[in-house]
Design a protein around this motif. Structure first.
Motif, PDB file in Angstrom:
ATOM      1  N   ASP A 118       0.819  -1.232   0.000  1.00  0.00           N
ATOM      2  CA  ASP A 118       0.000   0.000   0.000  1.00  0.00           C
ATOM      3  C   ASP A 118       0.848   1.276   0.000  1.00  0.00           C
ATOM      4  OD1 ASP A 118       0.878  -0.320   2.534  1.00  0.00           O
ATOM      5  OD2 ASP A 118      -1.087  -0.250   3.521  1.00  0.00           O
ATOM      6  N   GLN A 119       2.085   1.185   0.477  1.00  0.00           N
ATOM      7  CA  GLN A 119       2.938   2.388   0.466  1.00  0.00           C
ATOM      8  C   GLN A 119       3.492   2.679  -0.934  1.00  0.00           C
ATOM      9  OE1 GLN A 119       5.380   1.299   4.134  1.00  0.00           O
ATOM     10  NE2 GLN A 119       5.540   3.503   4.101  1.00  0.00           N
ATOM     11  N   ILE A 120       3.580   1.620  -1.742  1.00  0.00           N
ATOM     12  CA  ILE A 120       4.205   1.760  -3.051  1.00  0.00           C
ATOM     13  C   ILE A 120       3.419   2.694  -3.978  1.00  0.00           C
ATOM     14  CG2 ILE A 120       4.675   0.468  -5.185  1.00  0.00           C
ATOM     15  CD1 ILE A 120       5.534  -1.861  -3.420  1.00  0.00           C
ATOM     16  N   GLY A 126       3.348   9.947  -6.641  1.00  0.00           N
ATOM     17  CA  GLY A 126       3.813  11.296  -6.324  1.00  0.00           C
ATOM     18  C   GLY A 126       5.253  11.558  -6.726  1.00  0.00           C
ATOM     19  N   ARG A 127       5.859  10.594  -7.404  1.00  0.00           N
ATOM     20  CA  ARG A 127       7.272  10.769  -7.778  1.00  0.00           C
ATOM     21  C   ARG A 127       7.421  11.764  -8.932  1.00  0.00           C
ATOM     22  NH1 ARG A 127      10.944   5.745  -9.068  1.00  0.00           N
ATOM     23  NH2 ARG A 127       9.219   5.175 -10.403  1.00  0.00           N
ATOM     24  N   ARG A 128       8.450  12.571  -8.861  1.00  0.00           N
ATOM     25  CA  ARG A 128       8.814  13.469  -9.957  1.00  0.00           C
ATOM     26  C   ARG A 128      10.335  13.355 -10.145  1.00  0.00           C
ATOM     27  NH1 ARG A 128       4.156  13.147  -9.823  1.00  0.00           N
ATOM     28  NH2 ARG A 128       2.546  14.761  -9.795  1.00  0.00           N
ATOM     29  N   SER A 129      10.778  13.327 -11.408  1.00  0.00           N
ATOM     30  CA  SER A 129      12.210  13.171 -11.685  1.00  0.00           C
ATOM     31  C   SER A 129      12.698  14.323 -12.545  1.00  0.00           C
ATOM     32  CB  SER A 129      12.462  11.859 -12.442  1.00  0.00           C
ATOM     33  OG  SER A 129      11.837  10.787 -11.795  1.00  0.00           O
ATOM     34  N   VAL A 136      15.552  12.543  -7.951  1.00  0.00           N
ATOM     35  CA  VAL A 136      14.196  12.052  -7.706  1.00  0.00           C
ATOM     36  C   VAL A 136      13.575  12.774  -6.513  1.00  0.00           C
ATOM     37  CG1 VAL A 136      12.860  10.016  -7.025  1.00  0.00           C
ATOM     38  CG2 VAL A 136      14.682   9.799  -8.701  1.00  0.00           C
ATOM     39  N   TYR A 137      12.340  13.232  -6.696  1.00  0.00           N
ATOM     40  CA  TYR A 137      11.592  13.929  -5.641  1.00  0.00           C
ATOM     41  C   TYR A 137      10.262  13.224  -5.427  1.00  0.00           C
ATOM     42  CZ  TYR A 137      14.884  17.677  -6.690  1.00  0.00           C
ATOM     43  OH  TYR A 137      16.028  18.406  -6.884  1.00  0.00           O
ATOM     44  N   HIS A 138       9.573  13.686  -4.387  1.00  0.00           N
ATOM     45  CA  HIS A 138       8.192  13.253  -4.181  1.00  0.00           C
ATOM     46  C   HIS A 138       7.390  14.491  -3.781  1.00  0.00           C
ATOM     47  CE1 HIS A 138       4.635  11.360  -2.507  1.00  0.00           C
ATOM     48  NE2 HIS A 138       4.987  10.275  -3.162  1.00  0.00           N
ATOM     49  N   ILE A 139       6.209  14.649  -4.376  1.00  0.00           N
ATOM     50  CA  ILE A 139       5.473  15.901  -4.151  1.00  0.00           C
ATOM     51  C   ILE A 139       5.118  16.103  -2.672  1.00  0.00           C
ATOM     52  CG2 ILE A 139       4.562  16.196  -6.489  1.00  0.00           C
ATOM     53  CD1 ILE A 139       1.995  14.831  -5.608  1.00  0.00           C
ATOM     54  N   LYS A 140       5.040  15.012  -1.907  1.00  0.00           N
ATOM     55  CA  LYS A 140       4.694  15.141  -0.490  1.00  0.00           C
ATOM     56  C   LYS A 140       5.872  14.758   0.423  1.00  0.00           C
ATOM     57  CE  LYS A 140       1.218  13.214   2.618  1.00  0.00           C
ATOM     58  NZ  LYS A 140       0.301  12.069   2.631  1.00  0.00           N
ATOM     59  N   PHE A 141       6.521  13.618   0.132  1.00  0.00           N
ATOM     60  CA  PHE A 141       7.535  13.104   1.065  1.00  0.00           C
ATOM     61  C   PHE A 141       8.918  13.717   0.878  1.00  0.00           C
ATOM     62  CE2 PHE A 141       4.714   9.263   0.286  1.00  0.00           C
ATOM     63  CZ  PHE A 141       3.905   9.517   1.379  1.00  0.00           C
ATOM     64  N   ASN A 142       9.178  14.261  -0.318  1.00  0.00           N
ATOM     65  CA  ASN A 142      10.506  14.825  -0.579  1.00  0.00           C
ATOM     66  C   ASN A 142      10.372  15.898  -1.666  1.00  0.00           C
ATOM     67  OD1 ASN A 142      13.300  15.178  -0.709  1.00  0.00           O
ATOM     68  ND2 ASN A 142      13.565  13.501  -2.171  1.00  0.00           N
ATOM     69  N   PRO A 143       9.627  16.979  -1.349  1.00  0.00           N
ATOM     70  CA  PRO A 143       9.308  17.954  -2.402  1.00  0.00           C
ATOM     71  C   PRO A 143      10.500  18.854  -2.760  1.00  0.00           C
ATOM     72  CG  PRO A 143       8.360  18.624  -0.299  1.00  0.00           C
ATOM     73  CD  PRO A 143       9.049  17.323  -0.053  1.00  0.00           C
ATOM     74  N   PRO A 144      10.549  19.323  -3.997  1.00  0.00           N
ATOM     75  CA  PRO A 144      11.579  20.308  -4.359  1.00  0.00           C
ATOM     76  C   PRO A 144      11.221  21.654  -3.716  1.00  0.00           C
ATOM     77  CG  PRO A 144      10.027  20.038  -6.155  1.00  0.00           C
ATOM     78  CD  PRO A 144       9.621  19.044  -5.112  1.00  0.00           C
TER      79      PRO A 144
END
Ligand code: AP5
Length: 216
Positions: A118-120, A126-129, A136-144
């Motif tokens: 379920d975490q995947i 939400g991944r953005r590269s 690699v970013y994540h819009i919520k967990f590791n945003p730019p």
């Protein structure tokens, strides 16, 4: 140190590999990135594998085995490497054993990134590269810092074509049917270390350093 990173799509292999590669000054060999370069450059291989990758299936073994073999014999791999996303099935694992033996390279450890299904989905959707540097970013967990723009080089951030719901499902099935079996294989030869990849990024990194016995 010669490491293999093994785990389901979105478990954070790439995120952790980039960070560890920088700390240890080792090349990060992402077979997925090598394949995406072929696609971007429109090579014959790239044209043949584009649709396969977008659908979330494995590209033919001969392609990934050849790419990996050519990469690990480069001079920058002489003092070690982090191999991310290879092997993904038994044929590839056997090919890796053979190429390592031929080059007199000893596999130090296989790091298994253990994470619940379920975490995947939330991680991948939400991944953005970065188009320029692949960060690699994540819009919520590791945003730019600025939405849609890479912190490192100002490159445009994009969403991977295979991070769409159907492809994510296929990738997860492929992982379950073909890749997961490798966990037992590496456990048997006492190379496997497991990291709880469901934790927050810095905690996973701290656990990773402990798992490979490399202090902060
Ligand atoms: P590839 O690019 O290797 O994709 P994958 O294995 O599916 O792995 P991902 O890149 O999706 O995830 P990751 O584990 O690296 O997670 P990430 O760090 O990005 O392969 C793509 C395709 O190429 C395959 O489907 C196949 O077609 C082909 N291919 C590749 N290798 C092949 C092979 N050997 N044989 C045949 N075909 C092959 O993190 C994901 C997201 O989560 C990011 O947004 C990140 O910011 C975020 N995140 C990371 N860690 C955390 C955390 N701890 N907490 C919260 N968010 C986090």
């Amino acid at each position: 140190m010669n490491l293999v990173f093994l785990g389901p799509p979105g478990s954070g292999k790439g995120t952790q590999a980039k960070r560890l590669a920088e700390k240890l000054s080792l090349p990060h060999i992402s077979v997925g990135d090598l394949l995406r370069i072929e696609v971007q450059q429109g090579t014959v291989t790239g044209k043949n594998i584009k649709a396969i990758m977008e659908a979330g299936n494995l590209v033919p073994d001969e392609v990934t085995i050849e790419l990996t073999r050519n990469r690990i014999i480069q001079p920058d791999c002489a003092k070690g490497f982090i191999l991310d996303g290879f092997p993904r099935n038994v044929v590839q694992a056997e090919a890796l054993d053979a190429m390592l033996e031929k080059e007199n390279i000893i596999l130090s450890k296989v790091v298994y990134f253990d994470i619940a299904k379920d975490q995947i989905v939330s991680r991948l959707s939400g991944r953005r590269s970065c188009r320029k540097c692949g960060a690699v970013y994540h819009i919520k967990f590791n945003p730019p810092k600025n939405e849609g723009i890479c912190d490192k080089d100002g490159g445009e951030l994009y969403q991977r074509a295979d991070d769409e719901e159907n492809s994510i499902r296929t990738r997860f099935d492929v992982y379950n049917n073909q890749t997961q079996v490798l966990i037992e294989r590496y456990k048997k030869v006492k190379k496997l270390v497991t990291v709880d990849a469901g934790k927050e990024i810095n905690q996973v990194y701290a656990d990773l350093l402990l798992a490979i016995k490399y202090g902060n």
